[in-house]
Write an enzyme that holds these catalytic residues in place. Sequence first.
Site, PDB file in Angstrom:
ATOM      1  N   GLU A 210       0.885  -1.172   0.000  1.00 36.55           N
ATOM      2  CA  GLU A 210       0.000   0.000   0.000  1.00 36.55           C
ATOM      3  C   GLU A 210       0.916   1.213   0.000  1.00 36.55           C
ATOM      4  O   GLU A 210       1.470   1.579   1.038  1.00 36.55           O
ATOM      5  CB  GLU A 210      -0.892  -0.015   1.251  1.00 36.55           C
ATOM      6  CG  GLU A 210      -1.722  -1.294   1.433  1.00 36.55           C
ATOM      7  CD  GLU A 210      -2.790  -1.464   0.360  1.00 36.55           C
ATOM      8  OE1 GLU A 210      -3.270  -0.455  -0.178  1.00 36.55           O
ATOM      9  OE2 GLU A 210      -3.139  -2.622   0.059  1.00 36.55           O
ATOM     10  N   CYS A 244      -2.193   9.363   1.957  1.00 35.16           N
ATOM     11  CA  CYS A 244      -1.835   8.793   0.662  1.00 35.16           C
ATOM     12  C   CYS A 244      -2.893   9.105  -0.392  1.00 35.16           C
ATOM     13  O   CYS A 244      -2.584   9.183  -1.570  1.00 35.16           O
ATOM     14  CB  CYS A 244      -1.645   7.289   0.801  1.00 35.16           C
ATOM     15  SG  CYS A 244      -3.031   6.496   1.603  1.00 35.16           S
TER      16      CYS A 244
HETATM   17  P1  NAD Z   1       8.365   4.720   4.749  1.00 39.65           P
HETATM   18  O1  NAD Z   1       8.364   3.856   3.570  1.00 39.65           O
HETATM   19  O2  NAD Z   1       9.528   5.598   4.982  1.00 39.65           O
HETATM   20  O3  NAD Z   1       8.212   3.851   6.082  1.00 39.65           O
HETATM   21  C1  NAD Z   1       7.112   2.981   6.294  1.00 39.65           C
HETATM   22  C2  NAD Z   1       7.531   1.893   7.266  1.00 39.65           C
HETATM   23  O4  NAD Z   1       8.538   1.085   6.663  1.00 39.65           O
HETATM   24  C3  NAD Z   1       8.109   2.383   8.582  1.00 39.65           C
HETATM   25  O5  NAD Z   1       7.621   1.572   9.617  1.00 39.65           O
HETATM   26  C4  NAD Z   1       9.605   2.183   8.390  1.00 39.65           C
HETATM   27  O6  NAD Z   1      10.311   2.005   9.592  1.00 39.65           O
HETATM   28  C5  NAD Z   1       9.619   0.916   7.566  1.00 39.65           C
HETATM   29  N1  NAD Z   1      10.832   0.695   6.767  1.00 39.65           N
HETATM   30  C6  NAD Z   1      11.690   1.610   6.273  1.00 39.65           C
HETATM   31  N2  NAD Z   1      12.666   1.010   5.557  1.00 39.65           N
HETATM   32  C7  NAD Z   1      12.417  -0.318   5.599  1.00 39.65           C
HETATM   33  C8  NAD Z   1      13.044  -1.476   5.027  1.00 39.65           C
HETATM   34  N3  NAD Z   1      14.127  -1.382   4.254  1.00 39.65           N
HETATM   35  N4  NAD Z   1      12.499  -2.683   5.255  1.00 39.65           N
HETATM   36  C9  NAD Z   1      11.382  -2.802   6.009  1.00 39.65           C
HETATM   37  N5  NAD Z   1      10.750  -1.755   6.580  1.00 39.65           N
HETATM   38  C10 NAD Z   1      11.250  -0.527   6.371  1.00 39.65           C
HETATM   39  O7  NAD Z   1       7.015   5.563   4.669  1.00 39.65           O
HETATM   40  P2  NAD Z   1       6.505   6.696   5.667  1.00 39.65           P
HETATM   41  O8  NAD Z   1       7.307   7.935   5.421  1.00 39.65           O
HETATM   42  O9  NAD Z   1       6.413   6.169   7.053  1.00 39.65           O
HETATM   43  O10 NAD Z   1       5.020   6.902   5.169  1.00 39.65           O
HETATM   44  C11 NAD Z   1       4.643   7.807   4.176  1.00 39.65           C
HETATM   45  C12 NAD Z   1       4.357   7.085   2.882  1.00 39.65           C
HETATM   46  O11 NAD Z   1       3.359   6.103   3.095  1.00 39.65           O
HETATM   47  C13 NAD Z   1       3.793   8.006   1.817  1.00 39.65           C
HETATM   48  O12 NAD Z   1       4.359   7.692   0.578  1.00 39.65           O
HETATM   49  C14 NAD Z   1       2.320   7.654   1.804  1.00 39.65           C
HETATM   50  O13 NAD Z   1       1.647   7.944   0.621  1.00 39.65           O
HETATM   51  C15 NAD Z   1       2.367   6.189   2.093  1.00 39.65           C
HETATM   52  N6  NAD Z   1       1.069   5.731   2.613  1.00 39.65           N
HETATM   53  C16 NAD Z   1       0.326   4.885   1.842  1.00 39.65           C
HETATM   54  C17 NAD Z   1      -0.902   4.463   2.294  1.00 39.65           C
HETATM   55  C18 NAD Z   1      -1.749   3.528   1.485  1.00 39.65           C
HETATM   56  O14 NAD Z   1      -2.626   2.918   2.057  1.00 39.65           O
HETATM   57  N7  NAD Z   1      -1.531   3.386   0.186  1.00 39.65           N
HETATM   58  C19 NAD Z   1      -1.382   4.889   3.526  1.00 39.65           C
HETATM   59  C20 NAD Z   1      -0.599   5.740   4.273  1.00 39.65           C
HETATM   60  C21 NAD Z   1       0.637   6.146   3.806  1.00 39.65           C
END
Ligand code: NAD
Length: 495
Positions: A210, A244
């Site tokens: 997502e 998002c």
């Molecule tokens: P992010 O990708 O930086 O982090 C998300 C999660 O992934 C965090 O818990 C982080 O610690 C973890 N993470 C980071 N690197 C990782 C790795 N290499 N392996 C495993 N886990 C890892 O995203 P963010 O900044 O927390 O969130 C914002 C983003 O999320 C935006 O792009 C937004 O659009 C998206 N988002 C999407 C939805 C949806 O349902 N489509 C909903 C909310 C947010």
Amino acid sequence: MTTAESIIHTAREAQRQVAKASLRERLDELKQWRLRIGDMREDIVNTITAETGKAKTDALVSEILGVVDYIAWLVKAAPNALGEEKVSTPLALMGKKSRIWYEPKGVVLVISPWNYPFHIAATTIAAAFAAGNSIVLKPSEYTLMRGLFEKTVAGLPLLSRALTVAYGDGALGAELVAAKPDYISFTGSAATGRKIATTAAQLLVPVDLELGGKDAMVVFEDVNIERTAAGALWGGLTNAGQSCTAVEKLYVQRSIYPQMLNTMKRMLAQLVVASDDQGDADLGAITTPFQHEIIVKHLKDAKAKGAEVIGGEVLVEGDKPLLTPALVTEVTDDMLIMQEETFGPVLVVLPFDTEDEVLTAVNSSDFALSASVWSKDIQRARRVAQAIRCGAVSINNVMLTEGNPALPFGGVGESGAGRVKGVEGLRAMARSKAVLIDKQSSKIEANWFPYTREKYALFEQLISAMLGGIKSFVNFATTGTKLEKQAQAPRFPKE
Ligand code: NAD
């Protein structure tokens, strides 16, 4: 064993206990969890607002109301979605029964972001638990909400056993992925999603992704301007745009473009931006300093390349920065604001002339999460909604598909793959098992050995009868009977 491996190992043991409980027992616990979340809402809202800086109403409505509503739907829908399913059995398999069983996947790893730290985790936990899985939740390091989930499930024997919260940053997330859970439900950026999918592909662990969005709202000239302007502002700026599915690009048909822009400017000037509000601020803070930097960079880049920016002033710098919402016009495709996810209280407004032109513009984005189409002409709105490449679309409303837990949620392209919510999202938490039951135990099947020339000819006739439709039913039945006879003929003589 690494820490991550031991977390997954413990969760796997817990899952065996969880799966022993019936679906009914798990749903009863989810009902209690729902009530507990309702009772604890003040505590939860306070924790969320302290860690995200979001407006109190955003926390109460999106995070609590959304979860309470989702679990109510889940408890009702799960017996049908996850219970034994009867499916038809073809005539050629007469006498047998076919079923689908929905079994737990095992350990579900939920990796969640910081923008809706409670809603996204809670709804995914509920679906995974209903299907009989144990869950390892890895919340964002920016919104750990340490101890909160554990507190909500304390005293619920199955759910408290099923849920482990693993606190850490991306490195822990990566280790948990490498520790080979049975399913990964990831919500976050496309960049992280890609890394997770790469590791998961090597391990053959299925993943739900997502990811981000750059959602469009398309407004035709026959709309009610006051309502549509109010909808656009909410869709673009709710949760200070850190959603998002926030509207990032607003396309307005040229004849009403000036009026729509003026109405939005008037409304924008009246929005309240504040921290630590008591339910009376429209926009709260930007949750992380790095997101604030991205938003400011997009606005500066747009201005430098000739865009007009209304608002977008930094009120407070620091850990939870405050920024006034912005409308951006006169944009060109080379601007960052047109290409990348801004994820802030910024709405780009663009004029368009024709349906074809706006569809080409909307569908040129690599992101394709959700969209909305606004017109009194419902036929036109449906036609345009159908032609937009995305995972969800609202007509004459905004971000509203998410308001219905029965609808699936997920993206296309850079916005992800897989679905949460709805029956599809619930079943994604289960492994379907195909079951065929043959109650009799004496007859030999026609397609088993030995193969003979007679059987071959009869199978040929059977196919011709099948291709002939209803009229050939008699042929089908006679050929079937002959085949059956052949099958029962003693061909494996006893020595
Ligand atoms: P992010 O990708 O930086 O982090 C998300 C999660 O992934 C965090 O818990 C982080 O610690 C973890 N993470 C980071 N690197 C990782 C790795 N290499 N392996 C495993 N886990 C890892 O995203 P963010 O900044 O927390 O969130 C914002 C983003 O999320 C935006 O792009 C937004 O659009 C998206 N988002 C999407 C939805 C949806 O349902 N489509 C909903 C909310 C947010």
